[in-house]
Enzyme design. Structure first.
Site, PDB file in Angstrom:
ATOM      1  N   SER A   1       0.838  -1.189   0.000  1.00 19.02           N
ATOM      2  CA  SER A   1       0.000   0.000   0.000  1.00 19.02           C
ATOM      3  C   SER A   1       0.877   1.245   0.000  1.00 19.02           C
ATOM      4  O   SER A   1       2.083   1.171   0.215  1.00 19.02           O
ATOM      5  CB  SER A   1      -0.915   0.010   1.216  1.00 19.02           C
ATOM      6  OG  SER A   1      -0.174   0.435   2.344  1.00 19.02           O
ATOM      7  N   LYS A   2       0.225   2.370  -0.220  1.00 23.67           N
ATOM      8  CA  LYS A   2       0.967   3.625  -0.266  1.00 23.67           C
ATOM      9  C   LYS A   2       1.657   3.894   1.069  1.00 23.67           C
ATOM     10  O   LYS A   2       2.719   4.482   1.126  1.00 23.67           O
ATOM     11  CB  LYS A   2       0.019   4.760  -0.618  1.00 23.67           C
ATOM     12  CG  LYS A   2      -0.603   4.548  -1.979  1.00 23.67           C
ATOM     13  CD  LYS A   2      -1.545   5.647  -2.352  1.00 23.67           C
ATOM     14  CE  LYS A   2      -2.144   5.319  -3.721  1.00 23.67           C
ATOM     15  NZ  LYS A   2      -3.067   6.316  -4.196  1.00 23.67           N
ATOM     16  N   ARG A   3       1.005   3.462   2.129  1.00 20.82           N
ATOM     17  CA  ARG A   3       1.578   3.710   3.463  1.00 20.82           C
ATOM     18  C   ARG A   3       2.842   2.890   3.740  1.00 20.82           C
ATOM     19  O   ARG A   3       3.675   3.275   4.545  1.00 20.82           O
ATOM     20  CB  ARG A   3       0.547   3.395   4.544  1.00 20.82           C
ATOM     21  CG  ARG A   3      -0.482   4.483   4.726  1.00 20.82           C
ATOM     22  CD  ARG A   3      -1.475   4.061   5.784  1.00 20.82           C
ATOM     23  NE  ARG A   3      -2.141   2.815   5.439  1.00 20.82           N
ATOM     24  CZ  ARG A   3      -3.196   2.741   4.629  1.00 20.82           C
ATOM     25  NH1 ARG A   3      -3.707   3.830   4.127  1.00 20.82           N
ATOM     26  NH2 ARG A   3      -3.752   1.576   4.333  1.00 20.82           N
ATOM     27  N   ASP A   4       2.965   1.742   3.053  1.00 14.84           N
ATOM     28  CA  ASP A   4       4.117   0.873   3.332  1.00 14.84           C
ATOM     29  C   ASP A   4       5.444   1.560   3.070  1.00 14.84           C
ATOM     30  O   ASP A   4       6.419   1.320   3.766  1.00 14.84           O
ATOM     31  CB  ASP A   4       4.054  -0.409   2.489  1.00 14.84           C
ATOM     32  CG  ASP A   4       2.901  -1.283   2.919  1.00 14.84           C
ATOM     33  OD1 ASP A   4       2.568  -1.246   4.117  1.00 14.84           O
ATOM     34  OD2 ASP A   4       2.325  -1.970   2.069  1.00 14.84           O
TER      35      ASP A   4
END
Ligand code: GLU
Length: 496
Positions: free
Chosen positions: A263-266
């Site tokens: 995900s973008k947060r990773d």
């Protein structure tokens, strides 16, 4: 024009383009190039609420940095435009109406609250509410299938309606995906999806199918998350009497741990970029470009996220990828994103890139390094590079004299070493040489004459020149900093 291969990359500008989208764009590009086909960039911006203003620019700039270019797009134009769906509004209503006329779609007037009640009522009985042939005409749901023509017309005029697809009742449908093979789905489990909304815009499903048809798309390559929509899309093609394109759904990109979708947060969490170029929202998310990756490395690495050529070679240029690329060699299983591997691929590309080209790629990022030494500097350090940013800081000892690391030089010196260094300094002065090869020969002779050990003397030189036991070849460094500076550092090290 017959049998023309045409592909499209169709991102929704709902935020920055991340590595998942970039990989989809790349696979479309590779296949289009391989087949001598055409590639279209279509912006799917029909969802006004979710559209983020800056993201189309981010998408276009990311793709352009990677060198993924398109034959047709909003900026390039083309015969099948406009290429922003928000500019194609009048097209979709025509096709939605056509489906209504064919009895394949209908108007629905249910409020959100009424649908929520249905959902909850089903949940209580342990069931899932699906708006389709099992309940659409039972009377609880309000649509043009149960209302009279007059009632329907009145409601339409009030303007609060949607157009739903009339999914055929209880039919087993079969279709094919190039990567996953044959798939069968029962229409019992498919919703009468909304095709057209009351805001006058089509939904993704209608716009996507209509545009793929009108733009003569022959192959749809997209992410696995769209696989559940494939049955519906095939039904819509059938309803229009159109031939569906061929489909290939790419495997998911997984987190570095292998657990769950990346995900973008990773990126933030694991400390690596997920965007090609920087994106700023509340804070700045650095892209691969700004983090010192070459676009050729990212292309190479992304191609291997789900695809594998025959053979063991892992370092590929874009033209080699095009020539070896085959949709049949794409895996079904998710591909783990491995930032360490990407660094390794980047290092290989830094080594392989033509030096003049590499200077071009590095110089704007490293404006603090003087132009006239840039090429020499890169030749010297590139075997040690994983990325191309912050180079002066990484090799500051090549530009500025380091402080004396007393402990280290003491550890590296002996009486003989110091004699050898003294002798070497005299030789360098009288030979007036600056070349690495000559310097090496001179030091060997000085070592011999003084009875010192070559390895230890070399260690002393490194400690004096760098201040640490690291860096490129000692003689290459001497050549780079020059004989004068070499002498100064050696003398400081030897305290003479
Ligand atoms: N607009 C969709 C997306 O953002 C495109 C899906 C497709 O390629 O059909 O992923």
């Amino acid at each position: 024009m017959k049998n023309q291969i045409r592909l499209r990359f169709a991102p929704s500008p709902t935020g920055p383009l991340h590595i998942g989208g970039l990989r989809t764009a790349l696979f479309n590009y590779l296949f289009a190039k391989k087949m001598g086909g055409e590639l279209v960039l279509r912006i799917e911006d029909t969802d006004k609420k979710r559209t983020v203003k800056e993201s189309q620019k981010h998408i276009e700039e990311s793709l352009s940095w990677l060198g993924i270019d398109f034959d047709e797009s909003t900026s390039k134009g083309g015969d099948y435009g406009p290429y922003n769906q928000s500019e194609r509004g009048s097209v979709y209503i025509k096709y939605a109406n056509e489906l209504i006329e064919r009895g394949m779609a209908y108007y629905a007037f249910d409020t959100t609250e009424a649908l929520d009640l249905e959902r909850k009522g089903h949940e209580k009985k342990g069931k899932t509410f699906i708006y389709n042939s099992h309940n659409r005409e039972r009377g609880r749901l309000i649509n043009s299938l149960v209302l009279s023509e007059k009632e329907t017309q009145e409601k339409i005029e009030k303007g609060r309606y949607v157009i739903r697809f009339k999914t055929p009742a209880d039919k087993l449908i079969h279709f094919e995906d190039i990567i996953r093979g044959k798939v069968s789905v029962s229409t019992r489990d498919i919703d009468d999806k909304i095709l057209f909304k009351s805001d006058g815009m089509p939904t993704y499903h209608l716009a996507n199918v209509v545009d793929d048809h009108l733009m003569k798309i022959s192959h749809v390559i997209r992410g696995e998350e769209w696989l559940p929509s494939l049955a519906l899309h095939n039904l819509i093609y059938d309803a229009f009497g159109w031939t569906a394109p061929k489909f290939a759904h790419l495997p998911l990109i997984l987190k570095p741990t292998g657990k769950g979708k990346l995900s973008k947060r990773d990126g933030d969490q694991f400390g690596f970029p997920v965007y090609a170029i920087s994106w700023s929202e509340e804070k700045l998310y650095k892209g691969f470009k700004e983090s010192g990756f070459l676009s050729s490395s990212l292309i190479n690495y992304m191609a291997f996220l789900g695809w594998r050529p025959k053979g063991d070679n892992e370092i590929y240029s874009i033209s080699e990828l095009i020539s070896d690329f085959r949709l049949e060699n794409i895996n079904k299983a998710g591909a783990k994103f491995d930032p360490k591997k990407l660094l390794w691929v980047n290092a290989q590309h830094i080594q392989k890139t033509n030096i003049k080209e590499l200077v071009k790629l590095c110089s704007s990022k490293n404006a603090d390094i003087e132009k006239d030494v840039f090429e020499k500097f890169l030749e010297l350090v590139r075997p040690r590079l994983e990325t191309i940013e912050g180079l002066k800081k990484k090799f500051i000892f090549l530009f500025e004299r380091p402080g004396i690391n007393k402990d280290l030089v003491n550890k590296m010196s002996s009486k003989e070493t110091i004699t050898a260094i003294n002798d070497f300094i005299t030789e360098v002065r009288s030979n007036k040489t600056n070349k690495a090869q000559n310097l090496k020969e001179l030091l060997s002779k000085s070592v011999e004459r003084s009875g010192a050990k070559f390895g230890k003397t070399l260690g002393f030189c490194r400690a004096s020149i760098v201040g640490k036991m690291e860096g490129p070849d000692v003689f290459e460094m001497m050549e780079f900093i020059g004989a004068q500076e070499t002498i100064v550092r050696l003398k400081l090290g030897a305290n003479i």
